[in-house]
Design a protein around this motif. Structure first.
Motif, PDB file in Angstrom:
ATOM      1  N   GLU A 411      30.972 -17.535 -49.986  1.00 42.45           N
ATOM      2  CA  GLU A 411      29.987 -17.160 -51.009  1.00 42.45           C
ATOM      3  C   GLU A 411      28.584 -17.511 -50.562  1.00 42.45           C
ATOM      4  O   GLU A 411      27.625 -16.754 -50.811  1.00 42.45           O
ATOM      5  CB  GLU A 411      30.327 -17.861 -52.329  1.00 42.45           C
ATOM      6  CG  GLU A 411      31.600 -17.367 -52.986  1.00 42.45           C
ATOM      7  CD  GLU A 411      31.959 -18.164 -54.215  1.00 42.45           C
ATOM      8  OE1 GLU A 411      31.259 -19.167 -54.473  1.00 42.45           O
ATOM      9  OE2 GLU A 411      32.937 -17.802 -54.914  1.00 42.45           O
ATOM     10  N   ILE A 415      25.370 -15.013 -50.232  1.00 42.65           N
ATOM     11  CA  ILE A 415      24.065 -15.272 -50.860  1.00 42.65           C
ATOM     12  C   ILE A 415      22.962 -15.209 -49.819  1.00 42.65           C
ATOM     13  O   ILE A 415      21.872 -14.655 -50.064  1.00 42.65           O
ATOM     14  CB  ILE A 415      24.087 -16.635 -51.565  1.00 42.65           C
ATOM     15  CG1 ILE A 415      25.002 -16.570 -52.813  1.00 42.65           C
ATOM     16  CG2 ILE A 415      22.693 -17.071 -51.988  1.00 42.65           C
ATOM     17  CD1 ILE A 415      25.223 -17.903 -53.474  1.00 42.65           C
ATOM     18  N   ASN A 416      23.223 -15.760 -48.646  1.00 40.82           N
ATOM     19  CA  ASN A 416      22.218 -15.694 -47.583  1.00 40.82           C
ATOM     20  C   ASN A 416      21.907 -14.260 -47.215  1.00 40.82           C
ATOM     21  O   ASN A 416      20.743 -13.897 -46.967  1.00 40.82           O
ATOM     22  CB  ASN A 416      22.716 -16.461 -46.365  1.00 40.82           C
ATOM     23  CG  ASN A 416      22.788 -17.971 -46.630  1.00 40.82           C
ATOM     24  OD1 ASN A 416      22.044 -18.490 -47.480  1.00 40.82           O
ATOM     25  ND2 ASN A 416      23.673 -18.682 -45.943  1.00 40.82           N
ATOM     26  N   LYS A 418      22.170 -11.640 -49.262  1.00 41.09           N
ATOM     27  CA  LYS A 418      21.399 -11.056 -50.362  1.00 41.09           C
ATOM     28  C   LYS A 418      19.940 -11.463 -50.284  1.00 41.09           C
ATOM     29  O   LYS A 418      19.038 -10.664 -50.533  1.00 41.09           O
ATOM     30  CB  LYS A 418      21.991 -11.490 -51.704  1.00 41.09           C
ATOM     31  CG  LYS A 418      23.286 -10.805 -52.058  1.00 41.09           C
ATOM     32  CD  LYS A 418      23.742 -11.236 -53.448  1.00 41.09           C
ATOM     33  CE  LYS A 418      25.025 -10.544 -53.840  1.00 41.09           C
ATOM     34  NZ  LYS A 418      25.481 -10.962 -55.192  1.00 41.09           N
ATOM     35  N   GLU A 764      18.526 -16.054 -56.519  1.00 42.04           N
ATOM     36  CA  GLU A 764      19.466 -16.163 -55.403  1.00 42.04           C
ATOM     37  C   GLU A 764      19.240 -17.447 -54.612  1.00 42.04           C
ATOM     38  O   GLU A 764      20.195 -18.085 -54.145  1.00 42.04           O
ATOM     39  CB  GLU A 764      19.325 -14.946 -54.479  1.00 42.04           C
ATOM     40  CG  GLU A 764      19.792 -13.634 -55.090  1.00 42.04           C
ATOM     41  CD  GLU A 764      21.264 -13.659 -55.410  1.00 42.04           C
ATOM     42  OE1 GLU A 764      22.011 -14.403 -54.756  1.00 42.04           O
ATOM     43  OE2 GLU A 764      21.687 -12.935 -56.350  1.00 42.04           O
ATOM     44  N   SER A 767      20.793 -20.148 -56.431  1.00 39.50           N
ATOM     45  CA  SER A 767      22.244 -20.077 -56.233  1.00 39.50           C
ATOM     46  C   SER A 767      22.635 -20.638 -54.884  1.00 39.50           C
ATOM     47  O   SER A 767      23.684 -21.282 -54.736  1.00 39.50           O
ATOM     48  CB  SER A 767      22.713 -18.619 -56.352  1.00 39.50           C
ATOM     49  OG  SER A 767      22.442 -18.103 -57.627  1.00 39.50           O
ATOM     50  N   GLN A 768      21.754 -20.409 -53.872  1.00 33.29           N
ATOM     51  CA  GLN A 768      22.037 -20.929 -52.520  1.00 33.29           C
ATOM     52  C   GLN A 768      22.066 -22.451 -52.535  1.00 33.29           C
ATOM     53  O   GLN A 768      22.984 -23.081 -51.972  1.00 33.29           O
ATOM     54  CB  GLN A 768      20.959 -20.406 -51.555  1.00 33.29           C
ATOM     55  CG  GLN A 768      21.158 -20.833 -50.105  1.00 33.29           C
ATOM     56  CD  GLN A 768      19.998 -20.397 -49.236  1.00 33.29           C
ATOM     57  OE1 GLN A 768      18.837 -20.530 -49.650  1.00 33.29           O
ATOM     58  NE2 GLN A 768      20.299 -19.875 -48.055  1.00 33.29           N
ATOM     59  N   LYS A 771      25.217 -23.674 -54.259  1.00 31.62           N
ATOM     60  CA  LYS A 771      26.435 -23.548 -53.438  1.00 31.62           C
ATOM     61  C   LYS A 771      26.501 -24.665 -52.409  1.00 31.62           C
ATOM     62  O   LYS A 771      27.581 -25.204 -52.119  1.00 31.62           O
ATOM     63  CB  LYS A 771      26.467 -22.185 -52.736  1.00 31.62           C
ATOM     64  CG  LYS A 771      26.702 -21.011 -53.678  1.00 31.62           C
ATOM     65  CD  LYS A 771      28.048 -21.114 -54.352  1.00 31.62           C
ATOM     66  CE  LYS A 771      28.251 -19.959 -55.317  1.00 31.62           C
ATOM     67  NZ  LYS A 771      29.497 -20.075 -56.070  1.00 31.62           N
TER      68      LYS A 771
END
Length: 1130
Positions: A411, A415-416, A418, A764, A767-768, A771
């Motif tokens: 995941e 994300i990276n 995106k 994003e 989110s990174q 994670k």
């Protein structure tokens, strides 16, 4: 009179009409602000002058009405305060109500004439009285919601009505209501205090105000309802209007009592029929019941014997138990003596036996120890399994967390990716989006669509109108075609004749055709339609024997059908038609033979020339003796005449062109005979000729309607074609509009997405980071689980070592047990050796022990058998306590077998008795109880019915004379009113055994050559109904219970002659002393009408030419100037 925004002045009488008085009148009308900002209003007051001229045109009490603020009616200083009846209206004030901005009315205590052109607001005064006193708008026949009475553009309206107080009241009653348009609600006040609608209604009830009674309150839109009121409803409304309240209560009580009487009669009849049926069935069942009771006695004897058999078995068990107990005591004593005698010889054996028992106990203890060690080893093995399961669980968690760690890493990789994509898209900025240009194009298209839609909407009402007119035209064409077709049939001709001359009868015929299934037997229409003449030469002769009602009456075959038809015609449809019932068949009416007819000079008898349904012919024979009425084309001779005079059976005949009727009075002797003759006129009833003028007129109308229908079809096609063209253009514009909107949405979407890129990129990145934190957390969790796995493995090893030590303990315990078992075997062997040496003694002891054991077992068995016998006795013998002596006597010293023989003998006797239905006796007894209950109910119903009949008789003796007196007074006044216009009128009561059908019939006659006819909405003209209605209302004036009455535009359907006579009577009646207040609303009055000092005329004027300031308009001054001008001209 003043408006709401002016200071209220006391009522005054204008004494002269000079300019000085007018100036003083204007100075008194200075307006004051009361409940709002000061504004200009007009105030107009004019009072009747004191001149003696009797014409309304010169002595009216006038008041002006404008589009803004109006004051109507003035205060008259000479008006007697006591002239107002309690509850009469002294003042009505409205604001923002229907056509009024603000107005105030001051009516007089007697007759009030409210006049003014149409549309000025006369009926609005009626609406204000109705709504202002708490009654529903449905009584007006206009709008259904109170909000619709608020003046257009205003948020609310108010009505204030002042009512005359009663003697016990301290002041007049002022009722005020405010109507809210938005909420469609009302708010109420009484004498300035907030109150409820219910309280206002209660006050109206106390004052006997009956706005919901057409006899007291007849608004413009409900005038036609009065003539259409059924006679039953008319009686009810008349009682409400003119009778004391107890008369209505008595009427309702009589209705309820009669209903109870009918219900009780039905109950009594039903109970009597059921009772007779039950008693008949009870008698038929008596023999079966007697046999069944004898059989039951035998069955009861058998049941007692069976219970006695159980008791005998119980007694036998008790005796056996006692015998065994005695023998057991003897055996136990013998065993004890033997044991004492052999005790020394058996001592060594007993010691060895004790040793053997001790060793056996040790073996049992060591066996228990082995079991305990084995259970402990099993528990340790369970610990090993639990430790192993714990290791497996931790291993599974480590694997799951490892898989989660791998997923999170993937995941994070996504994300990276995106973030990289979003950063690249952020570098490519799209062109700026300007929605104004797109919106302008879209609005242009939408504007075109609206214009096209408006064109279609303009066409649709035209299409609907053409369609409706087409349907009406088509229906009218069908109706005319049907009428033309009916003119070609005999029945159709007669029905057309009835519709023209006797509409009630025609309506009854049509209703009977559609509702024939409502009757038990066939019901027949008038003989005019259902019968016909066989030989047209005798048509005039047969018709001469009959009267009008004979041609127009309806015929039923039972009293029930007669009552049913009367109920529908009289009560529901309000028809005036004659109904006759004939219960005898046609065959029962046998006239003289054909030879006898020839001998008497007749061609035949009238019934021989008629054809039609037998019940109708039988009715004519019963009513008019047509089977005994002779007819002949030639006149009779003198000799034949003498024979007829001697023939008492024949009383009427038609011969030649003469009709004869013989009247015999037996009480005066055989010579008391008189004969009446008259010419036979051409018959007007059974005719075959067709009115050609009517037929040609119908054909002409049919052609006109066909041409009009074709024109409507062409117009309809043109409008439909226009609508289809416009619809196609609308669809084309909608498609273009959709394309523009899609283009706008695509550009706007792209622009909005770019504007949202920074936010998405930031999300994003967050989110990174999240994670990454989750990966670190998972890594720490996995390390912690690996440490827990090591601890679990150590615990598992320790549990395995403990289990091995437990297995060693099992081995040691088994070795100890084996040693104890060897010693037990040795002790048992020694004990057997000693027993062999003392075998004889032991044998004797064992025999005694065996004997004692057997006796003990036998005792237990006997006891058990006794317990079972006792339980069976308690369980199966019903009511044992009361029957015990009886069963003991039956059992006696008998054995169960002997009692069994007696049971078989009773069974044989039972077989000789025939077995009926086992439910017969139960049904017989239940029916006997039902018969007793039914007798009680029948007696109670009859007693209650007798009581109800007595109540009806007592109540009717009070109610009926007062009703007859009331109707007699109304009839006298009503008849007198009609005599004054050279017409006739009568009010009479229709009585019936059912008080629901009691009715009041208004009979009127406006022409000399007609008889009294019942007033309804079909027979009389509009003017005749109006005259009848107002005369009836005036007949109630002196008896009115309500303090005021309102009639709106009742005179508009009258011709000038009737209007003048009605006005004369109205003034005479309504202006008497001590009569109730009267309002007559009319847009016009004839000139030269009678005027009375007690009446008041309220003129309502409205229009764009009315002055803005009301105080500049003085009707009193205008009247004075008019009088002076007339005097100067004279």
């Amino acid at each position: 009179m003043t408006s709401d925004q002016t200071r209220r002045r006391s009522r005054r009488q204008i004494e002269d009409e000079d300019d000085e008085d007018a100036t003083r009148y204007e100075s008194e009308g200075t307006p004051e602000q009361r409940d709002g900002p000061k504004r200009q209003r007009r105030r107009v007051v004019d009072e009747g002058s004191s001149d003696d001229d009797a014409h309304v045109s010169e002595n009216e009490e006038l008041a002006g009405n404008t589009r803004r603020t109006t004051n109507i009616g003035g205060a008259n200083g000479s008006t007697d305060e006591q002239a107002f009846q309690p509850g009469a209206i002294r003042r009505v004030e409205v604001e923002n109500f229907v056509t009024y901005e603000k107005a105030e009315f001051f009516p007089g205590p007697n007759l009030n004439l409210v006049i003014g052109p149409n549309g000025t607001g006369k009926s609005s005064l009626v609406c204000a009285i109705c709504l202002g006193l708490g009654f529903s708008p449905k009584h007006l026949g206009r709008a259904g919601n109170v909000k619709e009475f608020v003046k257009h553009g205003k948020p609310s309206a108010s009505i204030e009505i002042e009512l005359q107080k009663r003697d016990q009241d301290r002041r007049h009653h002022v009722v005020r209501v405010q109507i809210d348009r938005e909420r469609n609600s009302q708010r109420w006040w009484i004498n300035g205090r907030d109150t409820t609608h219910k309280a206002v209604q209660n006050l109206m009830k106390e004052l006997r105000i009956q706005v919901d009674n057409l006899c007291q309150f007849l608004p413009q839109d409900r005038v036609v309802e009065f003539a259409g009121c059924t006679p039953v409803d008319l009686l009810h409304e008349t009682l409400r209007a003119a009778a004391p309240p107890q008369m209505l209560e008595w009427q309702q009580e009589l209705r309820d009592l009669h209903k109870d009487h009918k219900d009780l009669q039905k109950q009594s009849t039903s109970h009597a029929e059921n009772l007779a049926n039950l008693e008949s069935r009870q008698q038929a069942m008596q023999a079966d019941v007697d046999r069944l009771r004898e059989r039951e006695e035998v069955q009861a004897r058998i049941a007692d014997l069976k219970d006695a058999q159980i008791m005998a078995a119980y007694n036998k068990s008790r005796a056996r138990h006692a015998e065994i107990s005695r023998r057991l005591e003897q055996a136990e004593q013998l065993q004890q003596d033997l044991q004492n005698e052999c005790a020394p010889s058996l001592e060594a054996t007993n010691k060895k036996k004790e040793y053997h028992e001790a060793v056996a106990s040790a073996v049992q203890a060591r066996q228990a120890a082995v079991r305990n060690t084995e259970e402990a080893a099993n528990d340790l093995l369970n610990d090993v399994d639990n430790a192993n399961d714990h290791v497996v669980q931790i291993t599974a968690k480590i694997e799951a967390e490892s898989r989660g760690f791998t997923t999170k890493k993937q995941e994070l990789r996504v994300i990276n990716q995106k973030i990289g994509q979003l950063e690249n898209r952020l570098k490519n900025r799209p062109p700026d989006f300007d929605p104004k240009d797109h919106n302008q194009k879209i609005r242009a298209r939408q504007h075109q669509l609206r214009e096209l839609d408006n064109e279609i909407r303009a066409i649709e009402p035209k299409l609907l109108d053409v369609h409706q007119r087409g349907i009406q035209t088509r229906d009218e064409r069908k109706r005319i075609a049907q009428e033309l077709q009916e003119l070609d049939t005999q029945e159709g001709k007669q029905l057309r004749f009835l519709e023209r001359s006797f509409p009630d009868v025609a309506k009854g015929c049509k209703w009977l055709r559609e509702n024939g299934d409502k009757f038990q037997n066939d019901v027949f229409g008038p003989p005019l339609i259902s019968c016909s003449i066989k030989d047209k030469r005798y048509s005039d002769h047969v018709q001469a024997l009959l009267q009008k009602d004979d041609f127009l009456c309806f015929t039923t075959q039972s009293r029930e059908d007669h009552k049913t038809l009367s109920n529908y015609f009289f009560r529901e449809l309000g028809l005036s038609a004659s109904i006759r019932t004939c219960l005898q068949p046609l065959s029962s009416f046998q006239g003289p033979s054909a030879e006898e007819a020839k001998r008497l000079g007749f061609d035949a008898f009238a019934i021989d020339y008629l054809t039609g349904p037998e019940p109708v012919l039988a009715m004519l024979c019963s009513e008019k003796k047509l089977h005994m009425a002779g007819v002949a084309l030639r006149d009779i001779e003198d000799q034949q005449y003498n024979r007829l005079m001697a023939e008492e059976r024949i009383q009427t005949w038609a011969a030649g062109r003469q009709f004869y009727k013989v009247t015999r009075r037996r009480d005066l002797g055989p010579q008391a005979v008189s004969t009446m003759t008259r010419d036979i006129l051409p018959g007007r009833w059974w005719k075959d000729d067709v009115d050609l003028t009517e037929k040609h007129e119908l054909q002409r109308r049919q052609e006109e309607i066909t041409e009009r229908f074709n024109g409507l079809k062409r117009e309809n096609e043109q409008l439909r074609q226009q609508k289809e063209e416009l619809t196609e253009e609308i669809e084309s514009n909608k498609a273009a509009l959709d394309d523009l909107q899609q283009q706008k949405r695509a550009l706007q979407k792209e622009y909005n997405e770019y504007q949202a890129l920074p936010t998405k990129l930031e999300n994003e990145k967050r989110s990174q980071e999240k994670k990454k934190e989750e990966l670190e957390s998972l890594r720490a969790t996995i390390h912690e689980l690996e440490a827990q796995l090591d601890d679990a493995a150590v615990k598992k090893g320790k549990a395995i070592l403990r289990h091995q030590r437990g297995l060693a303990g099992i081995r040691r315990a088994q070795e100890t047990l084996l040693e104890a078992q060897i010693r037990e075997i040795e002790a048992k062997s020694d004990l057997e050796g000693l027993k062999d040496r003392n075998a004889a003694i032991v044998q004797r002891l064992e025999n005694e022990e065996k004997n004692v054991a057997e006796l003990r077992a036998a005792k237990r068995q006997a006891k058990d058998e006794g317990v079972r016998a006792r339980d069976k006795l308690l369980r199966e013998c019903v009511d044992l306590e009361n029957r015990k002596d009886h069963l003991v006597g039956l059992a006696g010293d008998k054995s169960p077998e002997e009692i069994e023989d007696e049971i078989r003998a009773e069974d044989a006797k039972l077989e000789l008795i025939h077995a009926a239905n086992p439910n017969v006796l139960r049904d017989f007894e239940k029916r006997a109880r039902d018969i007793e209950k039914l007798r009680q109910r029948l007696e109670a119903a009859q007693n209650k019915n007798d009581q109800v009949v007595r109540q009806i008789t007592r109540l009717r003796e009070k109610w009926e004379p007062r009703l007859e007196e009331l109707v007699s007074r109304i009839n006298d006044a009503f008849s007198y009113n009609f005599e004054q216009i050279n017409c006739a009128g009568e009010v009479r009561i229709h009585k019936d055994e059912d008080f629901e059908l009691w009715a009041l019939e208004i009979m009127v006659k406006f022409r000399e050559n007609e008889s009294l006819q019942q007033l309804n909405q079909h027979r009389q003209s509009g003017g005749e109904r109006a005259v009848s209605t107002i005369f009836y209302l005036m007949a109630l004036q002196s008896m009115a219970q309500s303090p005021f009455r309102v009639v709106d535009e009742i005179n508009q359907g009258m011709d000038p002659r009737n209007e003048r006579m009605v006005h004369e009577r109205m003034v005479e009646i309504a202006c008497r002393e001590h009569t109730s207040q009267y309002f007559l609303i009319t847009p016009k009055l004839l000139t030269g009408l009678r005027y009375d000092e007690r009446m008041r005329v309220l003129c309502i004027a409205s229009g764009e030419h009315m002055p803005v300031e009301g105080n500049k308009l003085d009707f009193g001054r205008c009247l004075g100037i008019h009088k002076r001008a007339i005097g100067a001209a004279a």
